[in-house]
Write a protein that holds these residues in place. Structure first.
Motif, short mmCIF file in Angstrom:
data_model
loop_
_atom_site.label_atom_id
_atom_site.label_comp_id
_atom_site.label_asym_id
_atom_site.label_seq_id
_atom_site.Cartn_x
_atom_site.Cartn_y
_atom_site.Cartn_z
N LEU A 247 0.84 -1.19 0.00
CA LEU A 247 0.00 0.00 0.00
C LEU A 247 0.87 1.24 0.00
CD1 LEU A 247 -2.64 -1.05 2.69
CD2 LEU A 247 -2.58 -1.58 0.25
N SER A 248 0.37 2.29 -0.62
CA SER A 248 1.08 3.57 -0.66
C SER A 248 0.18 4.67 -0.14
CB SER A 248 1.51 3.91 -2.09
OG SER A 248 2.38 2.94 -2.62
N CYS A 249 0.80 5.68 0.41
CA CYS A 249 0.07 6.86 0.87
C CYS A 249 0.89 8.08 0.46
CB CYS A 249 -0.12 6.82 2.38
SG CYS A 249 -0.83 8.32 3.09
N THR A 250 0.35 8.84 -0.45
CA THR A 250 1.08 10.00 -0.98
C THR A 250 0.51 11.28 -0.40
OG1 THR A 250 1.54 8.84 -3.03
CG2 THR A 250 1.78 11.23 -3.05
N ALA A 251 1.39 12.11 0.10
CA ALA A 251 0.98 13.37 0.70
C ALA A 251 1.11 14.50 -0.32
CB ALA A 251 1.84 13.67 1.92
N SER A 252 0.17 15.38 -0.29
CA SER A 252 0.23 16.56 -1.15
C SER A 252 -0.21 17.78 -0.36
CB SER A 252 -0.67 16.36 -2.38
OG SER A 252 -2.00 16.16 -1.99
#
Length: 122
Positions: free
Chosen positions: A19-24
């Motif tokens: 799983l990935s979690c990308t912050a913006s």
């Protein structure tokens, strides 16, 4: 500011998933980040947490062994590797950011991401 989780899907027992979690919108380099999961009809459960620089991690005893949390601050992305998936791992997985490992473990979270659904078939 947004945390977007991805990588979930329908898998078979024994498979692996990352799983990935990308912050913006801002950098979370100085934030501890973690993963939680919520199975149908159950409370949200803490899964893993990692410090801002990635040097320290913590898992509850019930999770240790099959889950690995990691982060790439250059990409502003958090990961959760899950091996040997079991049907009981079926849940919506959420990423979160907090001030410290202790804060995240205690759900003192400043930001929650949208979840990604993992479904494990037997």
């Amino acid at each position: 500011v947004q945390l977007q989780a991805s990588g979930g899907g329908l898998v078979q027992a024994g498979d692996s998933l990352r799983l990935s979690c990308t912050a913006s919108g801002r950098s979370f380099t100085n934030s501890a980040m973690g993963w939680f999961r919520q199975a149908p009809g159950k409370e949200r459960e803490f899964v893993a947490v990692i410090t801002g620089n990635g040097d320290n991690t913590y898992y509850p005893d019930s999770i240790k062994g099959r889950f690995t949390i990691a982060r790439d601050n250059a990409k502003n992305t958090l990961y959760l590797q899950i091996n040997s998936l079991k049907p009981e791992d079926t849940a919506v997985y959420y990423c979160a950011a907090g001030r410290s490992i202790t804060a995240v473990v205690n759900r003192q979270v400043g930001f929650w991401g949208q979840g990604t659904l993992v479904t494990v078939s037997s």
